[in-house]
Write an enzyme that holds these catalytic residues in place. Structure first.
Site, short mmCIF file in Angstrom:
data_model
loop_
_atom_site.label_atom_id
_atom_site.label_comp_id
_atom_site.label_asym_id
_atom_site.label_seq_id
_atom_site.Cartn_x
_atom_site.Cartn_y
_atom_site.Cartn_z
N CYS A 141 90.12 67.54 149.85
CA CYS A 141 90.93 68.75 149.94
C CYS A 141 91.16 69.09 151.40
O CYS A 141 90.25 68.99 152.23
CB CYS A 141 90.20 69.89 149.24
SG CYS A 141 91.08 71.46 149.25
N LEU A 142 92.37 69.53 151.71
CA LEU A 142 92.69 69.93 153.07
C LEU A 142 91.86 71.14 153.51
O LEU A 142 91.62 71.33 154.70
CB LEU A 142 94.18 70.25 153.19
CG LEU A 142 95.13 69.07 152.94
CD1 LEU A 142 96.58 69.54 152.93
CD2 LEU A 142 94.92 67.97 153.95
N HIS B 247 94.03 70.14 140.45
CA HIS B 247 93.37 70.53 141.71
C HIS B 247 94.11 71.72 142.34
O HIS B 247 93.48 72.70 142.74
CB HIS B 247 93.36 69.32 142.66
CG HIS B 247 92.79 69.59 144.00
ND1 HIS B 247 91.57 69.11 144.39
CD2 HIS B 247 93.27 70.28 145.07
CE1 HIS B 247 91.32 69.50 145.63
NE2 HIS B 247 92.35 70.21 146.07
N GLU B 248 95.44 71.62 142.42
CA GLU B 248 96.22 72.69 143.05
C GLU B 248 96.23 73.96 142.20
O GLU B 248 96.18 75.07 142.73
CB GLU B 248 97.64 72.23 143.36
CG GLU B 248 97.73 71.01 144.27
CD GLU B 248 96.94 71.10 145.56
OE1 GLU B 248 96.64 72.22 146.04
OE2 GLU B 248 96.60 70.04 146.11
N GLN C 27 96.05 78.27 150.21
CA GLN C 27 95.44 77.50 151.30
C GLN C 27 96.00 77.87 152.67
O GLN C 27 95.40 77.55 153.69
CB GLN C 27 95.61 76.00 151.07
CG GLN C 27 94.78 75.48 149.92
CD GLN C 27 94.97 74.01 149.73
OE1 GLN C 27 95.85 73.58 148.97
NE2 GLN C 27 94.17 73.22 150.43
N HIS D 210 93.30 76.04 142.94
CA HIS D 210 93.45 76.88 144.13
C HIS D 210 94.10 78.22 143.78
O HIS D 210 93.75 79.25 144.37
CB HIS D 210 94.31 76.19 145.20
CG HIS D 210 93.56 75.20 146.03
ND1 HIS D 210 92.52 75.55 146.86
CD2 HIS D 210 93.71 73.86 146.17
CE1 HIS D 210 92.06 74.48 147.47
NE2 HIS D 210 92.77 73.43 147.07
N GLY E 136 99.27 67.24 147.96
CA GLY E 136 99.56 68.53 147.34
C GLY E 136 98.93 69.64 148.16
O GLY E 136 98.05 69.39 148.99
#
Length: 160
Positions: free
Chosen positions: A99-100, A141-142, A51, A145, A46
Site C-alpha cells: 500500500c502506498l 483494497h481501495e 489516502q 480505504h 490503485g
C-alpha cells in the site's frame, strides 16, 4: 489539493469517507485527475481519496505492470465513485499486498477472488461490472480505504 500520501498512523486514514453527491463538481473531477497522476507517479495500481486526505468515496483502479507489480494485468485506468460490492465469489485467495500508505511492507491478505461492483464512473454513468483475481483484489483494497481499513488490519495473525 493535497499531493501527499497520508501514511499509516494518520487518523484520517481510519475515517469513513463521505458519499459523493455531485460527481460533476470541479473539485471531484480535479480529485480524480490528481489521484490518477499520483497513482502512476508512485507506481501504484490503485488509490483512494482518503489516502490524500480527501473524505470522498472515490477510488482509482489503474492496474498495469510496473516496478511494484511487474505481473499486474493492464486495464485502462478508471475512477469508481461511490463503489459498492453487491456480490462476491465464495473463493477466498491469500496473496501479498502492499500500500502506498504503508511503505515497505507487504503481507498476505485474504480477498474474494471475484466481486460484482456497482459504481458511477467519472461521467456520472451507473455501472455494474464483475472483476476477477488481481483487479478484484485492488478494488477490495481501495474500498477498504473508503471504510477506514488498511490492509494490515486484515492480516491474519497466528496465535502463539
Amino acid at each position: 489539493m493535497n499531493q501527499e500520501i497520508l501514511l499509516i498512523g494518520n487518523p484520517r486514514l481510519k475515517q469513513i469517507a463521505q458519499e459523493v453527491k455531485d460527481i460533476h463538481h470541479p473539485k471531484i473531477q480535479t480529485l480524480i485527475d490528481n489521484l490518477l497522476t499520483i497513482t502512476y507517479k508512485c507506481h501504484g495500481v490503485g488509490i483512494a481519496a482518503p489516502q490524500v486526505g480527501e473524505s470522498s468515496r472515490v477510488i482509482i483502479i489503474a492496474s498495469h505492470p510496473n516496478i511494484r507489480y511487474p505481473d499486474a494485468p493492464f486495464i485502462p485506468p478508471m475512477a469508481m465513485i461511490n463503489p459498492r460490492i453487491i456480490s462476491h465469489s465464495e473463493d477466498i485467495i491469500l496473496r501479498q499486498e502492499g500500500c502506498l500508505s504503508v511503505p515497505n511492507q507487504r503481507e498476505d491478505v485474504p480477498r474474494y477472488r471475484d466481486v460484482m461492483v456497482e459504481y458511477f464512473d467519472r461521467d456520472g454513468n451507473y455501472q455494474i461490472k464483475e472483476y476477477n483475481n488481481f483487479v478484484a483484489r485492488i478494488i477490495q483494497h481501495e474500498l477498504d480505504h473508503l471504510n477506514g481499513i488498511l490492509f494490515v488490519d486484515r492480516v491474519h495473525k497466528e496465535v502463539s
